[in-house]
Design a protein around this motif. Structure first.
Motif, PDB file in Angstrom:
ATOM      1  N   ASP A 218       0.839  -1.204   0.000  1.00  0.00           N
ATOM      2  CA  ASP A 218       0.000   0.000   0.000  1.00  0.00           C
ATOM      3  C   ASP A 218       0.866   1.243   0.000  1.00  0.00           C
ATOM      4  O   ASP A 218       1.983   1.252   0.535  1.00  0.00           O
ATOM      5  CB  ASP A 218      -0.949   0.008   1.200  1.00  0.00           C
ATOM      6  CG  ASP A 218      -0.216  -0.044   2.518  1.00  0.00           C
ATOM      7  OD1 ASP A 218       0.332   0.988   2.945  1.00  0.00           O
ATOM      8  OD2 ASP A 218      -0.182  -1.142   3.132  1.00  0.00           O
ATOM      9  N   VAL A 219       0.344   2.298  -0.603  1.00  0.00           N
ATOM     10  CA  VAL A 219       1.016   3.600  -0.657  1.00  0.00           C
ATOM     11  C   VAL A 219      -0.045   4.677  -0.469  1.00  0.00           C
ATOM     12  O   VAL A 219      -1.221   4.471  -0.773  1.00  0.00           O
ATOM     13  CB  VAL A 219       1.746   3.819  -1.997  1.00  0.00           C
ATOM     14  CG1 VAL A 219       2.893   2.835  -2.165  1.00  0.00           C
ATOM     15  CG2 VAL A 219       0.779   3.734  -3.164  1.00  0.00           C
ATOM     16  N   PRO A 220       0.334   5.872   0.056  1.00  0.00           N
ATOM     17  CA  PRO A 220      -0.632   6.967   0.191  1.00  0.00           C
ATOM     18  C   PRO A 220      -1.053   7.499  -1.171  1.00  0.00           C
ATOM     19  O   PRO A 220      -0.307   7.424  -2.156  1.00  0.00           O
ATOM     20  CB  PRO A 220       0.144   8.021   0.992  1.00  0.00           C
ATOM     21  CG  PRO A 220       1.279   7.290   1.622  1.00  0.00           C
ATOM     22  CD  PRO A 220       1.620   6.182   0.694  1.00  0.00           C
ATOM     23  N   GLN A 221      -2.235   8.022  -1.224  1.00  0.00           N
ATOM     24  CA  GLN A 221      -2.737   8.616  -2.456  1.00  0.00           C
ATOM     25  C   GLN A 221      -1.866   9.809  -2.839  1.00  0.00           C
ATOM     26  O   GLN A 221      -1.475  10.609  -2.000  1.00  0.00           O
ATOM     27  CB  GLN A 221      -4.181   9.059  -2.266  1.00  0.00           C
ATOM     28  CG  GLN A 221      -4.884   9.491  -3.540  1.00  0.00           C
ATOM     29  CD  GLN A 221      -6.336   9.806  -3.291  1.00  0.00           C
ATOM     30  OE1 GLN A 221      -6.691  10.350  -2.250  1.00  0.00           O
ATOM     31  NE2 GLN A 221      -7.205   9.455  -4.231  1.00  0.00           N
ATOM     32  N   GLY A 222      -1.575   9.924  -4.125  1.00  0.00           N
ATOM     33  CA  GLY A 222      -0.715  11.004  -4.608  1.00  0.00           C
ATOM     34  C   GLY A 222       0.752  10.652  -4.663  1.00  0.00           C
ATOM     35  O   GLY A 222       1.573  11.515  -5.032  1.00  0.00           O
ATOM     36  N   SER A 223       1.128   9.413  -4.338  1.00  0.00           N
ATOM     37  CA  SER A 223       2.533   9.005  -4.403  1.00  0.00           C
ATOM     38  C   SER A 223       3.009   9.024  -5.856  1.00  0.00           C
ATOM     39  O   SER A 223       2.300   8.601  -6.769  1.00  0.00           O
ATOM     40  CB  SER A 223       2.710   7.605  -3.809  1.00  0.00           C
ATOM     41  OG  SER A 223       2.342   7.587  -2.446  1.00  0.00           O
ATOM     42  N   ARG A 224       4.248   9.515  -6.065  1.00  0.00           N
ATOM     43  CA  ARG A 224       4.814   9.609  -7.405  1.00  0.00           C
ATOM     44  C   ARG A 224       5.540   8.309  -7.749  1.00  0.00           C
ATOM     45  O   ARG A 224       6.386   7.847  -6.998  1.00  0.00           O
ATOM     46  CB  ARG A 224       5.795  10.766  -7.500  1.00  0.00           C
ATOM     47  CG  ARG A 224       5.207  12.123  -7.181  1.00  0.00           C
ATOM     48  CD  ARG A 224       4.099  12.506  -8.149  1.00  0.00           C
ATOM     49  NE  ARG A 224       4.556  12.587  -9.530  1.00  0.00           N
ATOM     50  CZ  ARG A 224       3.748  12.849 -10.558  1.00  0.00           C
ATOM     51  NH1 ARG A 224       2.444  13.024 -10.335  1.00  0.00           N
ATOM     52  NH2 ARG A 224       4.231  12.913 -11.776  1.00  0.00           N
ATOM     53  N   VAL A 225       5.178   7.725  -8.899  1.00  0.00           N
ATOM     54  CA  VAL A 225       5.801   6.500  -9.385  1.00  0.00           C
ATOM     55  C   VAL A 225       6.719   6.864 -10.547  1.00  0.00           C
ATOM     56  O   VAL A 225       6.281   7.512 -11.511  1.00  0.00           O
ATOM     57  CB  VAL A 225       4.740   5.476  -9.839  1.00  0.00           C
ATOM     58  CG1 VAL A 225       5.414   4.179 -10.286  1.00  0.00           C
ATOM     59  CG2 VAL A 225       3.752   5.205  -8.720  1.00  0.00           C
ATOM     60  N   VAL A 226       7.997   6.460 -10.455  1.00  0.00           N
ATOM     61  CA  VAL A 226       8.981   6.725 -11.505  1.00  0.00           C
ATOM     62  C   VAL A 226       9.557   5.384 -11.948  1.00  0.00           C
ATOM     63  O   VAL A 226      10.075   4.617 -11.125  1.00  0.00           O
ATOM     64  CB  VAL A 226      10.102   7.659 -11.013  1.00  0.00           C
ATOM     65  CG1 VAL A 226      11.125   7.884 -12.120  1.00  0.00           C
ATOM     66  CG2 VAL A 226       9.517   8.986 -10.548  1.00  0.00           C
ATOM     67  N   LEU A 227       9.471   5.086 -13.243  1.00  0.00           N
ATOM     68  CA  LEU A 227      10.022   3.864 -13.833  1.00  0.00           C
ATOM     69  C   LEU A 227      11.030   4.251 -14.914  1.00  0.00           C
ATOM     70  O   LEU A 227      10.758   5.154 -15.729  1.00  0.00           O
ATOM     71  CB  LEU A 227       8.926   3.001 -14.447  1.00  0.00           C
ATOM     72  CG  LEU A 227       7.912   2.386 -13.466  1.00  0.00           C
ATOM     73  CD1 LEU A 227       6.788   1.703 -14.234  1.00  0.00           C
ATOM     74  CD2 LEU A 227       8.594   1.405 -12.536  1.00  0.00           C
ATOM     75  N   ARG A 228      12.176   3.576 -14.907  1.00  0.00           N
ATOM     76  CA  ARG A 228      13.221   3.852 -15.902  1.00  0.00           C
ATOM     77  C   ARG A 228      13.635   2.519 -16.529  1.00  0.00           C
ATOM     78  O   ARG A 228      14.041   1.588 -15.830  1.00  0.00           O
ATOM     79  CB  ARG A 228      14.416   4.544 -15.246  1.00  0.00           C
ATOM     80  CG  ARG A 228      15.506   4.934 -16.226  1.00  0.00           C
ATOM     81  CD  ARG A 228      16.569   5.744 -15.524  1.00  0.00           C
ATOM     82  NE  ARG A 228      16.010   6.988 -15.008  1.00  0.00           N
ATOM     83  CZ  ARG A 228      16.621   7.760 -14.107  1.00  0.00           C
ATOM     84  NH1 ARG A 228      17.794   7.398 -13.610  1.00  0.00           N
ATOM     85  NH2 ARG A 228      16.059   8.875 -13.689  1.00  0.00           N
ATOM     86  N   PHE A 229      13.519   2.446 -17.867  1.00  0.00           N
ATOM     87  CA  PHE A 229      13.878   1.244 -18.613  1.00  0.00           C
ATOM     88  C   PHE A 229      15.232   1.437 -19.276  1.00  0.00           C
ATOM     89  O   PHE A 229      15.522   2.515 -19.829  1.00  0.00           O
ATOM     90  CB  PHE A 229      12.818   0.928 -19.677  1.00  0.00           C
ATOM     91  CG  PHE A 229      11.462   0.633 -19.103  1.00  0.00           C
ATOM     92  CD1 PHE A 229      11.332  -0.173 -17.982  1.00  0.00           C
ATOM     93  CD2 PHE A 229      10.311   1.166 -19.660  1.00  0.00           C
ATOM     94  CE1 PHE A 229      10.095  -0.455 -17.448  1.00  0.00           C
ATOM     95  CE2 PHE A 229       9.064   0.898 -19.128  1.00  0.00           C
ATOM     96  CZ  PHE A 229       8.953   0.079 -18.018  1.00  0.00           C
TER      97      PHE A 229
END
Length: 820
Positions: A218-229
């Motif tokens: 679980d994470v709080p609402q509004g958490s920033r997700v960053v993915l780098r390929f």
């Protein structure tokens, strides 16, 4: 014939010798190869960070070729300079660290006396001592001294770069150069990285997706997700249902979005992963009223409230609007009010405690606002860090403010309110204030009041005549009228309170600035004088009549106040500013809640309860006179104060006057009973004068009651005014008697050298029978003063060495150290 190998003379230190030689190898290698090694580390960091991808292939080729050429030259120079250390060099370096050069002595041979047994024995003893010294040898560590050879610290830059590359760089980029294909069979495995960063206000740590092994989290609402390929484009792609919008950077293959709803997050490709992400909603903040609006000490409005939020409240506002429908529209309030914006007051927030759930009280002095004592609507709202807002409903209240009891002050305050209600009330206000100036001799406590009141009237009339009566002029007159009302109500007490506040603020500033002993003594004298004037003026004022203030009042004598100030000065001169500040706060609390005690040890004088009852009678009589005045105005059609010869409307208000007459008779009976009680100053000239004044007040009340029964409101109002004046005169005479008795008791107490009971403001027993555990008590009850002095000096030295303290305070502490 077999030749035996000669024994090694350095056998006792063979291990130390080997380690010393190895250290010499490392030292010479560092001196010879630090530059090519640094260049190699920089190259690895550049490739791991994929720096070549940001330049053209041609520039990348030439840059790589030039870098490789410089590297080969530096490597060649290093090989040319490097020399392997010999055993003899290692022996010499180790021997230099030992006293008497034992290694050289062990390698020596006996030159003479080899046939003499005694000489041989002496030589063997010498070698034994040298062998023992050699056995104690320790390896010599390497000393490359690269700082002289690398003045720009290139080696440290290279180490830092490669450390960052190992932590944050892409491992597959190592060995890949721009414009050059990967070797056959050496295909790069696709790699991805991901982070989830919750909003800062939640206080939760960031998550590294590559290390999450469970299938859901679980994470709080509004958490920033960053993915780098990393790797070839398209090798991996994203699958998600937790966000509506995803931002993409094509060059770096970076995806970024906010988790707004629960759903699945998947990495699809050779290194696939999938999780179910539970998004915890950020609830809106909540607030509610935690009690009725009340009037605190000094007329301050107090509104308790309770606020809460899952991650903490960041701000709040109380909005106050006039409830015009509930206003009694008569006299100066009959006109439509001028438009005014709603009052918006910031709610207090905890400084250090949690803001997730807290209760507090909004305090604001709105006594000078035009809506003071009028019906209002108040609503509360709060905000959280996410920008969400919560409402706390609305209440209808009467806006608390300062109350005036002196009739003139009450009238001026009401006329000021009418002016602020609408500027067209100016003529009516000027006419009524001029009526107040009729026969002003003896009507006012301060001779300055009639002159200032006349100046306000002249100012209003002049501005009305020349057409310059506007909002700015109205506000200027309103400020002057407020000061006049305070002066009428408190006399010189307002000025004494202002001088006390100014003296206290100057002393607190001196404490913060680290003032000298002379400055402290001067400011303490100023505070003592201001406090003495304030207490004297407070004692001369009649007791507050009917005022229901918040907070508790304290009984304290002047001696206690003086002792407290002496203790504050003593602490400041010792440099104990924190303790002095605590006592200053205690002094301020005492002065704000002060009731001057009339007897020794806080015991009230005989008759003090009777004076309180007389104060209540005076307040009730003032209220009855106000109602009589309003009834008289209604009889004359609301035209204001009637002139002599005016006749009221026929049959108006006769029934209401009978009710006022009954209340007047009840007040007269109460005053008669109060005269039979024990009053201050009985048997003294002041006491006799007070009794005469009360008898005159009773007579005036009786005549006012008869006038009300006869329907003559004008004559009743005159008699009521006479009764009020006689009541005030009686209270003044009783105050004089109490002050004289108090002075006499204070002299007896001084002669008795402090035989009072109870504890002083510092918490110490007056008779020295109890120790509160403070520093002063320790000295008074047998503590070692020299040990205490040493503790004080150690504390002063410690504080003087704390660089975070203000420079002035450290200078003051250093002066104390030099002085003692």
């Amino acid at each position: 014939m077999i030749r035996r190998k000669a024994p090694d003379p350095h056998a006792p230190c063979a291990r130390a010798l080997a380690l010393t030689r190895a250290a010499m190898v490392a030292e010479r290698a560092a001196r010879a190869f630090w530059l090519p090694a640094s260049m190699a580390l920089i190259a690895v960091a550049a490739m791991r960070f994929d720096l070549f991808a940001h330049i053209s292939p041609l520039w990348g080729f030439w840059l790589g070729a030039g870098f490789a050429l410089v590297f080969l030259v530096a490597l060649g120079v290093g090989l040319w300079r490097f020399h392997w250390p010999s055993r003899a060099e290692a022996v010499a370096r180790l021997d230099l660290t030992l006293p008497g050069r034992p290694l050289a002595a062990l390698a020596d041979a006996q030159a003479i006396g080899a046939q003499d047994s005694e000489s041989v024995a002496l030589w063997q003893a010498h070698r034994a001592r040298m062998a023992a010294a050699a056995a104690s040898a320790r390896p010599v560590p390497p000393a490359p001294r690269l700082a002289r050879r690398d003045p720009y610290a290139l080696r440290l830059i290279a180490l830092t770069a490669v450390a960052l590359a190992l932590l944050f760089g892409a491992p597959q980029r190592v060995g890949e150069l721009p414009g050059m294909p990967s070797p056959a069979g050496a295909a790069i495995s696709p790699v991805w990285e991901g982070w989830i960063t919750p909003p800062a206000y939640t206080g939760r740590p960031a998550l590294y997706l590559n290390e999450i092994r469970q299938n859901d989290f679980d994470v709080p609402q509004g958490s920033r997700v960053v993915l780098r390929f990393y790797g070839p484009p398209g090798a991996h792609h994203l699958g998600q249902t937790i966000a509506e919008e995803v931002s993409t950077e094509e060059e770096s293959q970076t995806l970024e979005f906010a988790a707004m709803q629960s759903g699945r997050l998947s990495i699809i490709g050779p290194s696939s992963r999938s999780w179910f992400v539970q998004v915890l909603p950020d609830e809106a903040p909540r607030i509610r009223f935690d009690g009725q609006m009340r009037r605190g000490r000094g007329g301050v409005m107090e509104q308790p409230f309770l606020a809460e939020d899952d991650y903490g409240v960041t701000g709040g506002t109380a909005t106050i609007e006039l409830n015009l429908a509930a206003v009694e529209r008569r006299h100066g309030l009959a006109r439509e009010p001028e438009p005014r914006e709603a009052l918006e007051l910031d709610l207090p927030l905890p400084m250090t405690a949690s803001r997730a759930r807290f209760s507090d009280v909004l305090r604001e002095d709105l006594s000078e606002h035009p809506w003071a004592h009028l019906p209002v609507r108040i609503s509360l709202s709060v905000r959280d860090a996410a920008g969400q807002e919560g409402q706390g409903g609305e209440r209808r209240e009467v806006l608390p403010a300062r109350r005036f009891f002196e009739p003139g002050a009450m009238a001026v305050a009401e006329l000021r309110r009418d002016l602020l209600w609408h500027r067209d009330n100016a003529r009516r206000a000027a006419r009524l204030m001029r009526a107040m100036l009729h026969r002003p001799d003896g009507a006012f406590r301060d001779e300055e009041i009639p002159e200032r009141l006349r100046g306000a009237v002249d100012f209003i009339e002049a501005r009305l005549e020349n057409g310059r009566w506007d909002g700015a002029a109205r506000d200027e007159v309103a400020n002057e009228m407020w000061d006049l009302a305070l002066l009428m109500e408190e006399g010189e007490l307002a000025n004494a309170r202002e001088r006390l506040r100014r003296a206290r603020e100057r002393l607190e500033q001196a404490m913060r600035d680290g003032a000298s002993d002379d400055e402290i003594a001067e400011l303490m004298d100023e505070l003592r004088e201001a406090t003495r004037d304030y207490m004297r003026m407070l004692a001369e004022q009649p007791r507050e009549r009917g005022e229901a203030g918040g907070g508790e009042s304290l009984d304290i004598t002047g001696d206690q106040i003086r002792e407290l100030m002496d203790r504050i000065q003593e602490l400041m001169e010792e440099g104990r500013m924190d303790e002095a500040a605590e006592l200053m706060a205690r002094l301020q609390e005492l002065l704000e809640n002060l009731q001057v005690t009339e007897g020794e040890g806080g015991e009230p004088m005989p008759g003090s309860e009777a004076m309180e009852g007389l104060g209540d009678t005076l307040s009730d009589q003032q209220g009855l006179a106000d109602e009589t005045f309003r009834e008289l105005q209604q009889q004359f059609g609301g035209r204001g104060l009637p002139a002599p010869g005016d006749e009221p409307g026929e049959g108006e208000g006769e029934g209401r006057l009978d009710g006022l007459a009954e209340r007047q008779e009840a007040l007269r009976e109460r005053l008669r009973e109060q005269q039979l009680q024990a009053l201050p100053g009985e048997g003294t000239p002041e006491g006799d004068a007070a009794l005469d004044a009360l008898e005159e007040a009773e007579r005036a009340m009786d005549e006012a009651a008869r006038a009300l029964r006869d329907g003559d409101a004008r004559d009743a109002l005159e008699r009521q005014a006479e009764a009020l004046e006689q009541l005030r005169e009686g209270l003044r005479q009783m105050n004089d008697a109490m002050r004289a008795d108090r002075d006499e008791r204070a002299g007896e107490r001084d002669r008795a050298e402090g035989e009072g009971t109870g504890r002083d403001p510092l918490g110490r027993d007056r008779r020295g029978e109890a120790d509160t555990g403070g520093d002063l008590g320790a000295l008074e009850h047998g503590g070692d003063p020299r040990a205490r002095a040493r503790e004080l000096m150690d504390e002063i030295r410690r504080r003087s060495g704390e660089l975070e303290r203000p420079e002035d305070e450290r200078d003051y502490l250093n002066r104390l150290i030099e002085r003692f």
